[in-house]
Design a protein around this motif. Structure first.
Motif, PDB file in Angstrom:
ATOM      1  N   ALA A   1     -89.916  12.432  11.304  1.00 46.19           N
ATOM      2  CA  ALA A   1     -88.508  12.376  11.695  1.00 46.19           C
ATOM      3  C   ALA A   1     -87.622  13.155  10.726  1.00 46.19           C
ATOM      4  O   ALA A   1     -86.533  13.629  11.083  1.00 46.19           O
ATOM      5  N   SER A   2     -88.077  13.284   9.472  1.00 47.37           N
ATOM      6  CA  SER A   2     -87.228  13.964   8.488  1.00 47.37           C
ATOM      7  C   SER A   2     -87.039  15.446   8.857  1.00 47.37           C
ATOM      8  O   SER A   2     -86.069  16.065   8.456  1.00 47.37           O
ATOM      9  N   ARG A   3     -87.967  15.976   9.652  1.00 49.51           N
ATOM     10  CA  ARG A   3     -87.866  17.399   9.996  1.00 49.51           C
ATOM     11  C   ARG A   3     -86.791  17.686  11.037  1.00 49.51           C
ATOM     12  O   ARG A   3     -86.500  18.839  11.340  1.00 49.51           O
ATOM     13  N   VAL A   4     -86.225  16.619  11.643  1.00 50.48           N
ATOM     14  CA  VAL A   4     -85.134  16.833  12.598  1.00 50.48           C
ATOM     15  C   VAL A   4     -83.834  16.187  12.120  1.00 50.48           C
ATOM     16  O   VAL A   4     -82.849  16.115  12.844  1.00 50.48           O
ATOM     17  N   ALA A   5     -83.851  15.701  10.851  1.00 52.27           N
ATOM     18  CA  ALA A   5     -82.679  15.024  10.309  1.00 52.27           C
ATOM     19  C   ALA A   5     -81.462  15.953  10.221  1.00 52.27           C
ATOM     20  O   ALA A   5     -80.319  15.502  10.265  1.00 52.27           O
ATOM     21  N   HIS A   6     -81.753  17.268  10.158  1.00 51.00           N
ATOM     22  CA  HIS A   6     -80.645  18.220  10.022  1.00 51.00           C
ATOM     23  C   HIS A   6     -79.872  18.425  11.315  1.00 51.00           C
ATOM     24  O   HIS A   6     -78.801  19.002  11.320  1.00 51.00           O
ATOM     25  N   LEU A   7     -80.419  17.976  12.447  1.00 48.30           N
ATOM     26  CA  LEU A   7     -79.761  18.245  13.729  1.00 48.30           C
ATOM     27  C   LEU A   7     -78.442  17.468  13.817  1.00 48.30           C
ATOM     28  O   LEU A   7     -78.379  16.292  13.473  1.00 48.30           O
ATOM     29  N   ASP A   8     -77.417  18.136  14.295  1.00 43.43           N
ATOM     30  CA  ASP A   8     -76.101  17.530  14.448  1.00 43.43           C
ATOM     31  C   ASP A   8     -76.164  16.413  15.505  1.00 43.43           C
ATOM     32  O   ASP A   8     -76.542  16.670  16.652  1.00 43.43           O
ATOM     33  N   PRO A   9     -75.823  15.174  15.138  1.00 37.83           N
ATOM     34  CA  PRO A   9     -75.901  14.065  16.100  1.00 37.83           C
ATOM     35  C   PRO A   9     -75.110  14.326  17.379  1.00 37.83           C
ATOM     36  O   PRO A   9     -75.531  13.925  18.474  1.00 37.83           O
ATOM     37  N   ALA A  10     -74.004  15.037  17.258  1.00 32.74           N
ATOM     38  CA  ALA A  10     -73.205  15.338  18.456  1.00 32.74           C
ATOM     39  C   ALA A  10     -73.974  16.267  19.389  1.00 32.74           C
ATOM     40  O   ALA A  10     -73.957  16.102  20.617  1.00 32.74           O
ATOM     41  N   PHE A  11     -74.700  17.238  18.796  1.00 34.15           N
ATOM     42  CA  PHE A  11     -75.520  18.157  19.587  1.00 34.15           C
ATOM     43  C   PHE A  11     -76.646  17.386  20.274  1.00 34.15           C
ATOM     44  O   PHE A  11     -76.908  17.555  21.480  1.00 34.15           O
ATOM     45  N   VAL A  12     -77.306  16.509  19.514  1.00 32.72           N
ATOM     46  CA  VAL A  12     -78.403  15.700  20.060  1.00 32.72           C
ATOM     47  C   VAL A  12     -77.913  14.902  21.263  1.00 32.72           C
ATOM     48  O   VAL A  12     -78.560  14.845  22.319  1.00 32.72           O
ATOM     49  N   GLN A  13     -76.723  14.303  21.111  1.00 26.05           N
ATOM     50  CA  GLN A  13     -76.172  13.500  22.195  1.00 26.05           C
ATOM     51  C   GLN A  13     -75.869  14.375  23.421  1.00 26.05           C
ATOM     52  O   GLN A  13     -76.112  13.958  24.554  1.00 26.05           O
ATOM     53  N   ARG A  14     -75.376  15.586  23.156  1.00 26.67           N
ATOM     54  CA  ARG A  14     -75.051  16.483  24.265  1.00 26.67           C
ATOM     55  C   ARG A  14     -76.313  16.817  25.066  1.00 26.67           C
ATOM     56  O   ARG A  14     -76.306  16.850  26.296  1.00 26.67           O
ATOM     57  N   VAL A  15     -77.409  17.076  24.349  1.00 27.15           N
ATOM     58  CA  VAL A  15     -78.667  17.405  25.032  1.00 27.15           C
ATOM     59  C   VAL A  15     -79.133  16.219  25.880  1.00 27.15           C
ATOM     60  O   VAL A  15     -79.491  16.365  27.052  1.00 27.15           O
ATOM     61  N   LEU A  16     -79.095  15.011  25.281  1.00 28.19           N
ATOM     62  CA  LEU A  16     -79.565  13.822  26.007  1.00 28.19           C
ATOM     63  C   LEU A  16     -78.683  13.531  27.220  1.00 28.19           C
ATOM     64  O   LEU A  16     -79.184  13.171  28.299  1.00 28.19           O
ATOM     65  N   ASP A  17     -77.365  13.699  27.054  1.00 22.78           N
ATOM     66  CA  ASP A  17     -76.453  13.468  28.175  1.00 22.78           C
ATOM     67  C   ASP A  17     -76.757  14.435  29.316  1.00 22.78           C
ATOM     68  O   ASP A  17     -76.738  14.077  30.495  1.00 22.78           O
ATOM     69  N   ARG A  18     -77.035  15.669  28.932  1.00 21.84           N
ATOM     70  CA  ARG A  18     -77.315  16.705  29.930  1.00 21.84           C
ATOM     71  C   ARG A  18     -78.617  16.384  30.679  1.00 21.84           C
ATOM     72  O   ARG A  18     -78.701  16.538  31.902  1.00 21.84           O
ATOM     73  N   ILE A  19     -79.625  15.895  29.956  1.00 21.32           N
ATOM     74  CA  ILE A  19     -80.888  15.507  30.596  1.00 21.32           C
ATOM     75  C   ILE A  19     -80.640  14.367  31.589  1.00 21.32           C
ATOM     76  O   ILE A  19     -81.059  14.412  32.746  1.00 21.32           O
ATOM     77  N   ALA A  20     -79.900  13.330  31.115  1.00 15.94           N
ATOM     78  CA  ALA A  20     -79.620  12.173  31.970  1.00 15.94           C
ATOM     79  C   ALA A  20     -78.858  12.603  33.215  1.00 15.94           C
ATOM     80  O   ALA A  20     -79.145  12.152  34.335  1.00 15.94           O
ATOM     81  N   GLU A  21     -77.903  13.509  33.016  1.00 17.17           N
ATOM     82  CA  GLU A  21     -77.080  13.968  34.123  1.00 17.17           C
ATOM     83  C   GLU A  21     -77.938  14.718  35.151  1.00 17.17           C
ATOM     84  O   GLU A  21     -77.843  14.472  36.357  1.00 17.17           O
ATOM     85  N   ARG A  22     -78.800  15.615  34.654  1.00 13.93           N
ATOM     86  CA  ARG A  22     -79.599  16.405  35.592  1.00 13.93           C
ATOM     87  C   ARG A  22     -80.638  15.550  36.311  1.00 13.93           C
ATOM     88  O   ARG A  22     -80.906  15.758  37.503  1.00 13.93           O
TER      89      ARG A  22
END
Lengths: 374, 520
Positions: free
Chosen positions: B371-392
């Motif tokens: 998990a430490s290898r993705v700790a740098h990802l912006d939480p807002a970006f992560v949420q945007r990706v997940l929202d987009r998946i849920a939406e599609r």
């Protein structure tokens, strides 16, 4: 006012034409692909039969079509040259060039054949036809009912064969001979017949059936895309036309399909049972759906339209597409007065199919239209 | 006991079953050679619940390999379509309506030749051996390795397809160095309807080489584990076929993935009417389960954009899966996927490619890899990706349902960790126990069938008796194939009259299906 048809319209037109085919007429998919191949990015002019500027009284119209067994049409595809060859053969025989072509049948594949000819020759297509649906015989035409003979008829095959048949005023004999030639050609032939003037078109044709097929196909598609009931959308699209009454006949599951082919016709019967035990609907067909009986009671009869549609998507199902287990909804649709006169019924009403039951309009036999029931 | 295995593009799932009880369930990365992934999955099963090779009575395998190869337009053999029917059929040559990228992936070439039959068995035109030899030489010269032959009315008479196949094989054998060629014949694949039957045959031809590799891999994997029991593959309708059949007719398996996931979802969730969302490594497949059976398509079925006339579950596939590539700029997911290379290429596994799985780990929805290898990802970006998946996914479920009425949604497949507990429009997503191996469970409950396809002369007064006799034959064939007699049912029936032949000649197809009887 004339309008332009492009390749983008073809899927909707095909869907609407399948519905008007009431189970028969052949799958227009292949016809639409033929049009698409020839038309490319071009367009075809479609003439309004009610407009004398579009279609003058002295205009010369040669309708074009395909005849034969639907099973053959989906298997032995055309060489592609046949429809225009049929038109040219009749022009040569008559010594006169056509100003426009027209469908003789707006249901099924024959909604498309005139567009193949139009795309190839540049001729316009008249927005009308001689059946107002699909029928199994070439003589079952409003053209014929109101005095335009089918003869002379030109028939073309994929090997370049040309046959001209002239039986004078006898349209039954014309049908009989043309069908015999068609069987020798391998079950499908392309024809040009019922040549007539613009004035005759206005007097004898069922008007605006091509634009109606297009609007029905489009209504079903748009309703599906918008998650609305495609059945209600159909009823709304039909309301302003000459086919204004839609009756919900049955909703259920196909429990048996019986078919036999005699004298070149696909005859048979489909039994539909409700999901919960109850009454059963039986639809008898001869290429097209002829009658619908619920527990022996007649609900709808030819020439009114009996349409078997997918229970959810409202995709029309042809008789050859009927399968055990399908969930379907069956609609009855009223036909124009032109198709219900005593002369018309004598030509393509119950008696013409050897049925003993008499015609009564579908909207009078059953209470509760689709719009009222929702 | 028996083993159910589902080989997806990304993961290989396996279950050890005793009847309908799941004794053990494991998930492994699919390996490039297929075999290693299966060997490891079976080893893990054994670690979870000990068994010996002799105790295993059957191995059932479902695979999405074939459909994935088609959707991704990869690993397809250079294929030629040869149609017999001239001068008819010229207006609409083979491959009409095919998506251009797929045509290119097949390096496809099309040939029209004389031949074919009329409806009544008369030849349209005689076969021209010289013409066929010239076509075959041209195929060989262009590197074609698989040929699909279709002939007009071959379901009525297939002699010309057989003759053309012999000529093509012979010409390939005598070509420079004697090239190998696989030939697929349309009468063995489809029914009346030239374009649709021809399309299915071309798809089959394009998959033949892949089928050989995959079957070899599957068999050696099981044998390496000391399992000598019969190996079956799932077909589109959920019934099983033996390994030899798959080599020649891979197209019959290529939609088994959705069938197995839906049947598995039904068993594990206990729901019989629901939408099933199966998130795999490469795609998300959405189908409807009505009364315990997948809703089937009516009429034409488009597979990877190609029109066919199969009966198969009505499934909508979108390019979202655990291995999907994530665009750092747009936050869009897929359709590209690292597939089975997930465990080396994803960030959490030490790779350098941002995948949907990395997003799930970053969001704390999954605990896989580092998990430490993705700790740098912006939480807002992560949420945007997940929202987009849920939406599609919600949009896709909405497209599949046919009324606005509420319908429960069951999420299965390893990639379903990408989905939130609440889906837009639909509310709670049900995630049954063993959700991640639902496909393997579905494969393990697969059944065996018997199919009869024959022309019968039906006397009008004896229709019922004639049909009953053919149905009985199909039932007996299913029993011979290994079905438990009391479980056999007729599931498909089709009756098509052959016009203008004496005696009301009718082609009847019956399919009977029953549960596989173990240990026979």
């Amino acid at each position: 006012m004339s309008w332009q048809l492009t390749a983008a319209d073809l899927p909707d037109l095909a869907r609407g034409a399948t519905l008007l085919g009431t189970g028969g007429g052949g799958d227009p998919y292949i016809g639409s692909k033929l049009v698409e191949q020839v038309l490319g990015s071009g367009s075809i002019t479609v003439l309004d039969p009610g407009d004398r500027d579009d279609l003058p009284d002295d205009a010369f119209v040669i309708p074009t079509a395909q005849m034969g067994a639907p099973t053959v049409m989906i298997e032995k595809l055309p060489a592609g040259t046949e429809p225009t060859l049929a038109l040219r053969t009749l022009e040569k025989h008559l010594g006169r060039r056509a100003d426009a072509t027209m469908p003789i049948e707006c249901g099924g594949v024959n909604s498309m054949i005139p567009f193949v000819v139009a795309a190839e020759t540049g001729l316009p297509v008249v927005d009308a036809d001689g059946m107002g649906r699909a029928f199994p015989e070439l003589s079952m035409e409003t053209f014929a009912v109101y005095g335009v003979p089918g003869s002379p008829l030109a028939l073309a095959g994929e090997r370049g064969e040309q046959v001209v048949i002239d039986t004078g005023a006898d349209n039954r004999q014309l049908e009989w001979l043309a069908r015999a030639v068609t069987i020798r050609l391998g079950g499908v032939g392309h024809i040009a017949e019922y040549s007539m003037s613009g004035a005759d078109v206005r007097r004898t044709a069922v008007p605006r059936t091509i634009s109606m097929a297009l609007s029905l196909g489009r209504a079903i598609r748009l309703a599906r895309e918008a998650k609305r009931s495609p059945f209600e959308a159909l009823a709304q699209a039909l309301a302003p036309t000459l086919y204004s009454h839609v009756v919900d006949l049955f909703d259920g599951k196909i429990v048996d399909v019986e078919r036999r082919t005699t004298e070149g016709f696909a005859r048979g019967r489909v039994r539909i049972a409700p999901v919960a035990p109850g009454s059963e609907l039986v639809v008898d067909f001869q290429n097209e759906n002829l009658t619908a009986h619920r527990d022996g009671e007649l609900l709808a009869i030819v020439p009114d339209l009996i349409c078997v549609l997918d229970h959810e998507s409202a995709e029309p199902i042809t008789t050859e597409g009927l399968r055990y287990g399908q969930r379907v909804r069956v609609l009855g649709i009223s036909t124009p007065d032109l198709m219900r006169t005593p002369e018309a019924l004598a030509t393509f009403g119950p008696v013409a199919f050897g049925l003993t039951e008499t015609f009564a309009p579908v909207e009078q036999r059953t209470a509760g239209s689709l719009t009222a029931a929702g | 006991m028996h083993i159910g295995i589902d080989v997806g593009g990304t993961n290989t799932d396996a279950v050890l079953m005793e009847g309908v009880t799941t004794l053990a369930g494991v998930k492994h990365s699919t390996t490039p050679d297929v075999t290693t992934g299966i060997v490891r999955a079976i080893e893990d099963l054994r670690a979870q619940h000990h068994f010996t090779g002799a105790q295993v009575q059957a191995v059932m395998i479902g695979t999405t390999h074939f459909i994935n190869a088609l959707v991704e337009a990869q690993r397809l053999a250079p294929t030629a379509a040869l149609r017999l029917g001239l001068p008819a059929t010229k207006s609409l040559p083979p491959l009409i309506d095919w998506p251009q990228p797929l045509v290119e992936a097949l390096s496809a070439r099309t040939y029209l030749a004389h031949g074919g039959y009329e409806f009544d068995g008369r030849p349209i035109s005689p076969l021209d051996p010289d013409e066929l030899r010239a076509h075959a030489r041209d195929m060989a010269a262009h590197g074609i390795r698989s040929v699909a032959i279709s002939s007009v009315f071959s379901p009525v008479n297939h002699d010309l397809e057989d003759q053309a196949a012999a000529i093509v094989r012979d010409e390939f054998a005598t070509a420079d160095g004697g090239a190998e060629v696989a030939v697929s014949l349309s009468h063995e694949i489809g029914r009346i309807g030239l374009l649709e039957r021809e399309n299915a045959t071309i798809i089959n031809a394009a998959l033949r080489e892949l089928a050989g590799e995959i079957v070899d891999g599957l068999t050696s994997a099981a044998r390496a584990q000391g399992i000598e029991a019969p190996i079956y593959l799932s077909q589109n309708d959920g019934t099983l076929m033996d390994e030899d059949f798959v080599r020649s007719y891979p197209v019959a398996t290529f939609a088994s993935g959705p069938t197995n996931s839906m049947r598995g979802a039904a068993v594990t969730s206990g729901l019989t009417t629901c939408a099933v969302v199966d998130v795999g490594g490469t795609t998300t497949d959405i189908g409807l389960l009505v009364g315990g059976f997948p809703r089937e398509t009516a009429g034409e079925v488009k597979v990877a954009g190609v029109r066919t006339n199969f009966r198969m579950p009505d499934v909508l596939s979108i390019g979202i899966g655990g291995g999907s590539l994530v665009d750092l700029e747009t936050a869009e997911v897929g359709p590209g996927s690292v597939g089975y290379r997930l465990t080396t290429e994803a960030l959490v596994f030490g790779g350098s490619t941002l995948t949907a799985t990395d997003i799930a780990v970053a969001a704390g929805r999954a605990d896989i890899g580092d998990a430490s290898r993705v700790a740098h990802l912006d939480p807002a970006f992560v949420q945007r990706v997940l929202d987009r998946i849920a939406e599609r996914v919600s949009e896709a479920v909405d497209r599949m349902r046919t009324s606005p009425d509420p319908i429960p949604v069951v999420a299965v497949g390893g990639g379903s960790i990408l989905l939130p507990d609440e889906l837009p429009l639909f509310g709670a997503a049900h995630r049954p126990e063993n959700y991640s191996v639902a496909n393997a469970i579905g494969a393990s409950i697969a059944q065996v069938g018997g199919e009869i396809d024959k022309v019968v002369a039906i006397e009008p007064s004896r229709r019922e008796e004639s049909i009953a006799a053919v149905k009985q034959e199909a039932v007996e064939k299913a029993i011979a194939a290994g079905a438990r007699p009391e479980s056999v049912d007729v599931v498909d029936f089709d009756e098509v009259p052959i016009p203008y032949l004496p005696g009301n000649a009718t082609r009847i197809r019956v399919k009977a299906v029953g549960d596989l009887e173990m240990g026979r």
